[in-house]
Design an enzyme around this catalytic site. Sequence first.
Site, short mmCIF file in Angstrom:
data_model
loop_
_atom_site.label_atom_id
_atom_site.label_comp_id
_atom_site.label_asym_id
_atom_site.label_seq_id
_atom_site.Cartn_x
_atom_site.Cartn_y
_atom_site.Cartn_z
N LEU A 11 0.84 -1.20 0.00
CA LEU A 11 0.00 0.00 0.00
C LEU A 11 0.87 1.25 0.00
CD1 LEU A 11 -2.79 -0.99 2.56
CD2 LEU A 11 -2.46 -1.66 0.15
N ALA A 12 0.65 2.07 -0.99
CA ALA A 12 1.48 3.26 -1.13
C ALA A 12 0.69 4.39 -1.77
CB ALA A 12 2.70 2.93 -1.98
N ARG A 18 3.36 14.93 6.00
CA ARG A 18 4.33 15.34 7.01
C ARG A 18 5.78 15.32 6.51
NH1 ARG A 18 2.32 11.58 11.72
NH2 ARG A 18 1.32 10.58 9.95
N GLN A 78 -5.76 3.50 -6.24
CA GLN A 78 -6.87 3.69 -5.30
C GLN A 78 -7.29 5.15 -5.46
OE1 GLN A 78 -5.87 4.03 -1.17
NE2 GLN A 78 -7.87 3.31 -0.46
N ASP A 108 5.64 2.44 3.43
CA ASP A 108 6.43 3.37 4.26
C ASP A 108 7.05 2.67 5.46
OD1 ASP A 108 4.19 2.92 5.79
OD2 ASP A 108 3.70 5.03 6.09
N LYS A 337 36.53 9.48 -13.23
CA LYS A 337 35.18 9.27 -13.76
C LYS A 337 35.27 8.52 -15.08
CE LYS A 337 33.26 11.20 -16.91
NZ LYS A 337 32.73 12.00 -18.00
N TYR A 352 42.61 14.93 -12.18
CA TYR A 352 41.31 14.55 -12.74
C TYR A 352 41.52 13.62 -13.92
CZ TYR A 352 36.95 14.52 -15.25
OH TYR A 352 35.82 14.09 -15.89
N SER A 391 54.14 16.13 -13.64
CA SER A 391 53.17 16.91 -12.85
C SER A 391 52.64 18.09 -13.64
CB SER A 391 53.85 17.44 -11.59
OG SER A 391 54.23 16.34 -10.79
C1 UD1 Z 1 -2.02 1.19 10.43
C2 UD1 Z 1 -2.84 0.08 11.08
C3 UD1 Z 1 -2.49 -0.01 12.55
C4 UD1 Z 1 -1.01 -0.27 12.72
C5 UD1 Z 1 -0.21 0.80 11.99
C6 UD1 Z 1 1.24 0.43 11.96
C7 UD1 Z 1 -4.97 -0.02 9.90
C8 UD1 Z 1 -6.39 0.35 9.89
N1 UD1 Z 1 -4.25 0.37 10.93
O1 UD1 Z 1 -2.44 2.42 11.00
O2 UD1 Z 1 -3.21 -1.07 13.17
O3 UD1 Z 1 -0.67 -0.30 14.09
O4 UD1 Z 1 -0.64 0.92 10.61
O5 UD1 Z 1 2.00 1.46 11.37
O6 UD1 Z 1 -4.52 -0.68 8.97
N2 UD1 Z 1 -3.04 3.64 2.77
C9 UD1 Z 1 -3.52 3.64 1.49
N3 UD1 Z 1 -4.81 3.95 1.28
C10 UD1 Z 1 -5.67 4.26 2.28
C11 UD1 Z 1 -5.18 4.27 3.60
C12 UD1 Z 1 -3.84 3.95 3.82
O7 UD1 Z 1 -2.77 3.36 0.55
O8 UD1 Z 1 -6.84 4.51 1.99
C13 UD1 Z 1 -1.65 3.31 3.01
C14 UD1 Z 1 -0.84 4.48 3.54
O9 UD1 Z 1 -0.25 5.22 2.49
C15 UD1 Z 1 0.20 3.79 4.41
C16 UD1 Z 1 -0.51 2.53 4.88
O10 UD1 Z 1 -1.59 2.33 3.99
O11 UD1 Z 1 1.32 3.40 3.66
C17 UD1 Z 1 -0.97 2.64 6.32
O12 UD1 Z 1 -1.88 3.69 6.48
P1 UD1 Z 1 -1.82 4.67 7.71
O13 UD1 Z 1 -2.84 5.72 7.51
O14 UD1 Z 1 -0.44 5.08 7.98
O15 UD1 Z 1 -2.32 3.69 8.88
P2 UD1 Z 1 -2.05 3.86 10.43
O16 UD1 Z 1 -3.04 4.80 10.98
O17 UD1 Z 1 -0.61 4.13 10.67
MG MG Z 2 1.05 4.89 9.54
#
Ligand code: UD1
Ligand code: MG
Length: 452
Positions: A11-12, A18, A78, A108, A337, A352, A391
Amino acid sequence: MSQRTCLSVILAAGEGTRMKSALPKVLHQIAGLPMVAHVVKAAETAGAGDQVLVIGHGADEMRKAAAKFAPEAETFVQEKRLGTAHAVLAAREAISRGYDDVLVMFGDTPLIDPGALTVARLKLAEGAAVAVIGFRTPNPTGYGRLIEKGGKLVAIREEKDCSDEEKKITFCNGGLMAVAGGRALKLLDAVGNKNAKGEYYLTDIVGIASGQGLDVVATEASFENALGINNRAELAQAEGIWQQRRRQEAMLSGVTLIAPETVFFSHDTEIGADTIVEPNVWFGPGVKIATGAKIHAFSHIEGATIASNCDVGPFARLRPGADLKQKAKVGNFCEVKQATIEEGAKVNHLTYIGDARVGAGANIGAGTITCNYDGYSKFFTDIGEGAFVGSNSALVAPITIGKGGYIASGSVITEDVPDDALAFGRARQKTIPGKGKELRERFASAAAAKKK
Ligand code: UD1
Ligand code: MG
């Protein structure tokens, strides 16, 4: 287990506000590689034959980057960020192809250990429907809590939905899960969004599966596995942990690091046993070092190949395409290089060498410059075996210095030098006896006349 098929869904889609960056968060680098690429690598190592990236924010940039670090991966967009379960479902098409195991990972979380993923997959092989990778921390704030009953995992509760009692639980969800492929879509489709955030939580599949009497387990991994990067301070923290691990690995494989905390590796640095690395050395991407080399302090090395027993630095800069053969020497304040330094050749001081070959055993004097660029194109300098370049010489490319060629110091060489020839590219010295003294007296009296 090797015969079990496995898909990883990474998931990304998040924005990563931040990071305060124009670059999507997961493309920020650890050890010279985007953090999401570390996740892809870990999944691969854990046996994920197919990989999916769920992207959203910065989709075009993500696709472009993914084509480089994970050319085989499929991407799914998504459109709206409605939660982690919703994000996994963006890859419905891939999941429905039917895999034994589906690994859900976050882009991440770059320090994930493939071993932890393998342990989770083993649980699936043993019959679990869901295996969650958890970790323990004295400070669980912000994480989903693993709720166990009678030693069994029954639910994951997000922080915002926890009771005061549940908030005290220190066993947390690392965010990584292995799900039995045949059940994944059914479980995900059953997830609703009636919770404090109004999101579709991936974590809800634990309660759903458990409620159906399916086997759900939590495995435990170290905190680092779950270290999610949200800002640049955490990025630096992850980099630090990564470097520490890599230094340890290098030392245990026979590399001496005199001050390990000052040596920085890239994700792909290869370094052979009995190499000694002095303090404050930086390895950018693409460095390969054979055995027994010495890398002296304050050297900056990227895209370079260094054969055994070479001597580099202090204060050397090796750029991409630098190719040092056995026992070659590149000393202080030298830049190399796209150039081959053949066996035993010496480039020792303030030099160089770019777009060139320095023949075996040749000696390049201090301050030598290959003039390889005319502002438009690059040209090649070929220096023969055993040549001696005096040199402060400028070698204006394209140019060839023959085997055993000898270049007088301070030369500007613009024409090829045949084998064993001596070339002067400067005015000859003229010495006038007594003239120095005469000049001194003349200048002194002129200055005295001015003062009066
Ligand atoms: C999530 C977990 C939590 C865990 C924590 C660990 C869930 C509901 N919660 O919370 O239990 O302790 O990670 O770090 O899973 N993302 C998407 N699409 C979305 C939502 C999120 O791609 O609609 C991706 C985000 O970019 C991220 C990852 O999913 O890479 C996690 O989402 P994030 O919002 O960070 O979840 P947490 O609140 O940290
Ligand atoms: Mg998170």
